[in-house]
Design an enzyme around this catalytic site. Structure first.
Site, short mmCIF file in Angstrom:
data_model
loop_
_atom_site.label_atom_id
_atom_site.label_comp_id
_atom_site.label_asym_id
_atom_site.label_seq_id
_atom_site.Cartn_x
_atom_site.Cartn_y
_atom_site.Cartn_z
N LYS A 1 8.08 17.20 35.77
CA LYS A 1 9.36 17.87 35.99
C LYS A 1 10.04 17.38 37.26
O LYS A 1 11.25 17.13 37.28
CB LYS A 1 9.13 19.38 36.07
CG LYS A 1 10.37 20.13 35.73
CD LYS A 1 10.10 21.59 35.53
CE LYS A 1 10.88 22.10 34.34
NZ LYS A 1 10.41 23.40 33.91
N LYS B 1 3.98 9.15 35.32
CA LYS B 1 3.56 10.24 34.44
C LYS B 1 4.73 11.20 34.21
O LYS B 1 5.56 11.40 35.11
CB LYS B 1 2.41 10.97 35.16
CG LYS B 1 1.81 12.11 34.39
CD LYS B 1 0.60 12.66 35.14
CE LYS B 1 0.24 14.03 34.61
NZ LYS B 1 -0.91 14.62 35.27
N LYS C 1 -2.85 15.31 48.68
CA LYS C 1 -1.87 16.34 49.01
C LYS C 1 -1.79 16.56 50.52
O LYS C 1 -0.71 16.74 51.07
CB LYS C 1 -2.22 17.66 48.31
CG LYS C 1 -2.03 17.63 46.80
CD LYS C 1 -2.50 18.95 46.19
CE LYS C 1 -2.45 18.92 44.67
NZ LYS C 1 -3.14 20.12 44.12
#
Ligand code: TRP
Length: 329
Positions: free
Chosen positions: A196, A193, A113
């Site tokens: 959304k 994967k 991240k």
């Protein structure tokens, strides 16, 4: 009911999709009948990365609706919003003082991240400390999560061990991951994967028509170029979904019809769509009812947060005392 306490958290990403459901929440619904469970919508974790403040509260609300509609029942477990129980942030700070910085910097999720951002917030580095606080606040010993959380769980145990060594032998249990058995659900593209942000999902409350429209073009085993080509069910995402939604006999039949090219992919998807629609119909109805009564949802969340807080305050009182903080009488 065993004495084991279970805690898990989910990010407030809005309504659940079938990937979240098969990967986690379906298992939580089972666990609530076997253990003393808390399930938390972790809004304080969501703010550790750039996010839209004007959208967060409705994403949090929608996730709570999804969890209730999926079958988590306040009579059987506690479903609450992390920021509603301020003790999470307090324990986060208290645990920060025993958390080795080097371990935080070594977390692969943090590194991933951090790499994608220009400026990294302290909160992102401290993410696993807050996660440890979530679980340890309730002295939970089982944490149902996916493979990707195993490293955070190891650090959580390290934090518990260090705190125990300094302040109180065996005060915190060392929480163990409860790995979900379901295979990773890929998106409809069959590549990444299901997520959304990638737009490759089927929502848990989508209409039967929309489920079918999305399944029809979904990726299958690429070896099945024509109707007559046999396939390998184990590498097909549609087969993974059958394992989640179809009864065992059907799963066996699907595998056989795929290997022998007895069915085409579209035949296989039709059967899947029927079973998926059947399983999801009651969830969709419950979700609609909750959406018509937002005040009722907030009230449920409030009741759950009150119960969580009562448990949390006991732990916090003991932790404060053991750490030598002066009692505020
Ligand atoms: N980090 C977890 C995830 O991204 C969410 C989470 C927050 C969590 N607190 C938790 C999971 C405590 C288990 C226990 O999926």
């Amino acid at each position: 009911m065993t004495s084991k306490r279970v805690f898990s958290g989910i990010q407030p990403s809005g309504e659940l999709h079938i990937g979240n459901y098969l990967g986690a929440v379906q298992n939580w619904v089972r666990l609530q009948t076997q253990h003393d469970c808390l399930f938390c919508v972790v809004d304080l974790h969501a703010i550790t990365q750039p996010y839209d403040a004007s959208a967060l509260s409705s994403l949090t609300f929608d996730m709570a609706v999804s969890l209730f509609a999926a079958g988590l029942d306040p009579d059987k477990c506690i479903v609450f919003v992390q920021s509603h129980v301020a003790e999470h942030t307090e324990l986060n700070w208290l645990l920060a003082s025993v958390t080795p910085l080097g371990e935080l910097e070594r977390q692969t999720q943090y590194k991933d991240k951090a790499q994608r951002q220009e400026s990294v917030a302290l909160g992102l580095l401290a993410y696993p400390v807050l996660q440890a606080a979530d679980v340890l606040l309730y002295k939970a010993s089982l944490v149902p999560v996916g493979e990707d959380q195993v490293q955070h769980l190891e650090l959580m145990r390290e934090i518990a061990r260090r705190w125990n060594a300094r302040y109180g032998d065996r005060f915190f249990p060392e929480p163990q991951p409860l790995l979900t058995k379901t295979k990773r659900v890929l998106g409809l593209d069959g590549k990444a994967k299901m997520s959304k942000s990638l737009g490759n999902t089927i929502g848990l409350f989508e209409s039967p028509e929309s489920i079918w429209e999305k399944l029809k073009p979904a990726a299958t085993d690429p070896a099945r170029k024509t109707r007559k080509d046999p396939g390998t069910p184990e590498i097909c995402n549609i087969f993974t979904l059958h394992q989640g939604f179809s009864p065992p006999d059907t799963v066996t039949e699907v595998a056989q019809k795929c290997r022998t090219a007895g069915w085409g992919c579209l035949d296989c998807k039709r059967v899947l769509a029927d079973n998926m629609i059947k399983e999801l119909a009651p969830l969709r109805e419950r979700a609609a009812a909750f959406k018509r009564d937002p005040a009722g949802v907030l009230q449920r969340l409030r009741g759950c947060a009150d119960r969580a807080r009562t448990l949390a305050q006991r732990t916090i009182a003991d932790v404060r005392e053991r750490m030598g903080l002066l009692k505020n009488v």
